[in-house]
Design a protein around this motif. Structure first.
Motif, PDB file in Angstrom:
ATOM      1  N   HIS A  88      -9.463  14.671   8.033  1.00 48.46           N
ATOM      2  CA  HIS A  88      -9.544  13.455   7.231  1.00 48.46           C
ATOM      3  C   HIS A  88     -10.313  13.684   5.931  1.00 48.46           C
ATOM      4  CE1 HIS A  88      -7.735  10.821  10.187  1.00 48.46           C
ATOM      5  NE2 HIS A  88      -8.464  11.431  11.123  1.00 48.46           N
ATOM      6  N   GLY A  89     -10.114  14.820   5.328  1.00 44.26           N
ATOM      7  CA  GLY A  89     -10.785  15.118   4.064  1.00 44.26           C
ATOM      8  C   GLY A  89     -10.124  14.355   2.926  1.00 44.26           C
ATOM      9  N   ALA A  90      -9.861  15.027   1.838  1.00 41.89           N
ATOM     10  CA  ALA A  90      -9.259  14.399   0.653  1.00 41.89           C
ATOM     11  C   ALA A  90      -7.894  13.822   1.006  1.00 41.89           C
ATOM     12  CB  ALA A  90      -9.123  15.420  -0.469  1.00 41.89           C
ATOM     13  N   LYS A  91      -7.693  12.560   0.651  1.00 41.32           N
ATOM     14  CA  LYS A  91      -6.425  11.896   0.936  1.00 41.32           C
ATOM     15  C   LYS A  91      -5.569  11.861  -0.326  1.00 41.32           C
ATOM     16  CE  LYS A  91      -8.086   9.041   4.679  1.00 41.32           C
ATOM     17  NZ  LYS A  91      -8.149   7.706   5.249  1.00 41.32           N
ATOM     18  N   MET A  99       0.841  -1.197   0.000  1.00 38.97           N
ATOM     19  CA  MET A  99       0.000   0.000   0.000  1.00 38.97           C
ATOM     20  C   MET A  99       0.878   1.251   0.000  1.00 38.97           C
ATOM     21  SD  MET A  99      -3.322  -0.541   0.145  1.00 38.97           S
ATOM     22  CE  MET A  99      -3.882   0.993   0.864  1.00 38.97           C
ATOM     23  N   PRO A 100       0.397   2.330  -0.618  1.00 39.09           N
ATOM     24  CA  PRO A 100       1.176   3.573  -0.611  1.00 39.09           C
ATOM     25  C   PRO A 100       1.093   4.281   0.739  1.00 39.09           C
ATOM     26  CG  PRO A 100      -0.914   3.919  -1.714  1.00 39.09           C
ATOM     27  CD  PRO A 100      -0.833   2.443  -1.393  1.00 39.09           C
ATOM     28  N   GLU A 101       2.074   5.115   0.997  1.00 42.34           N
ATOM     29  CA  GLU A 101       2.103   5.906   2.221  1.00 42.34           C
ATOM     30  C   GLU A 101       1.230   7.150   2.040  1.00 42.34           C
ATOM     31  OE1 GLU A 101       5.321   8.505   4.817  1.00 42.34           O
ATOM     32  OE2 GLU A 101       6.046   6.961   3.441  1.00 42.34           O
ATOM     33  N   LEU A 102       0.460   7.458   3.072  1.00 43.33           N
ATOM     34  CA  LEU A 102      -0.400   8.637   3.055  1.00 43.33           C
ATOM     35  C   LEU A 102       0.459   9.894   3.170  1.00 43.33           C
ATOM     36  CD1 LEU A 102      -3.388   9.613   3.132  1.00 43.33           C
ATOM     37  CD2 LEU A 102      -3.233   9.485   5.618  1.00 43.33           C
ATOM     38  N   LYS A 103       0.202  10.873   2.315  1.00 45.83           N
ATOM     39  CA  LYS A 103       0.913  12.147   2.414  1.00 45.83           C
ATOM     40  C   LYS A 103       0.376  12.922   3.610  1.00 45.83           C
ATOM     41  CE  LYS A 103       2.115  13.162  -2.371  1.00 45.83           C
ATOM     42  NZ  LYS A 103       1.946  14.114  -3.481  1.00 45.83           N
ATOM     43  N   ASP A 104       1.239  13.658   4.257  1.00 45.81           N
ATOM     44  CA  ASP A 104       0.818  14.529   5.340  1.00 45.81           C
ATOM     45  C   ASP A 104       0.171  15.756   4.707  1.00 45.81           C
ATOM     46  OD1 ASP A 104       0.439  16.041   7.603  1.00 45.81           O
ATOM     47  OD2 ASP A 104       2.566  16.369   7.998  1.00 45.81           O
ATOM     48  N   ASN A 105      -1.105  15.974   5.013  1.00 43.67           N
ATOM     49  CA  ASN A 105      -1.799  17.120   4.411  1.00 43.67           C
ATOM     50  C   ASN A 105      -1.548  18.412   5.183  1.00 43.67           C
ATOM     51  OD1 ASN A 105      -3.391  16.854   6.677  1.00 43.67           O
ATOM     52  ND2 ASN A 105      -5.181  16.085   5.599  1.00 43.67           N
TER      53      ASN A 105
END
Length: 140
Positions: free
Chosen positions: A52-55, A30-36
């Motif tokens: 937790h809006g657009a990921k 799985m890809p790593e979530l970018k820090d928004n």
């Protein structure tokens, strides 16, 4: 039919390229979530308050264990040069896992741990997936 195709070509027939044990586990990652940038760690409270809006996700780097298997020195040189030409000239290319009906759009980054023994070579292909959440199917 071949299990792996690069740009529609059977990897074994075109390049003598075999993907070794560990390839599927790399491609399943799985890809790593970018820090928004929208999280607050309040000093007086437990945890972190996060938006937790657009990921959005980071590109994935795959380290695929591979081998080139050839019948002769000439066959080895031909297959290696064809593979090198592909990666030198292609920007983005497709890697199809036929048995899983799964297509990846990848870019070449590096070839590490290259070791040749006779007419065979082992190495790790380092490839980048800039479309980590998109699901591409192989056209019929």
């Amino acid at each position: 039919m071949a299990n792996f195709l690069i740009n529609g070509q059977d990897t074994v027939a075109a390049f003598g390229l075999h993907f070794l044990k560990g390839t599927y586990s790399q491609l399943d990652a799985m890809p790593e979530l970018k820090d928004n940038g929208l999280s607050i760690d309040w000093a007086g409270e437990n945890g972190v308050e996060r938006y937790h809006g657009a990921k959005r996700f980071q590109s994935i780097t795959y380290n695929l264990p591979c081998a080139i298997l050839a019948n002769s020195t000439t066959d080895y040189e031909t297959k290696l040069r064809a593979l090198q030409t592909l990666f030198i000239t292609a920007g983005e290319f497709t890697l199809d896992l036929v048995g899983r009906n799964r297509r990846f759009k990848l870019s070449y980054q590096n070839m590490t741990g290259f070791s040749r023994t006779g007419n065979n070579a082992r190495f790790t292909l380092v490839l980048i997936n800039d479309h980590p959440t998109e699901r591409f199917t192989i056209p019929a």
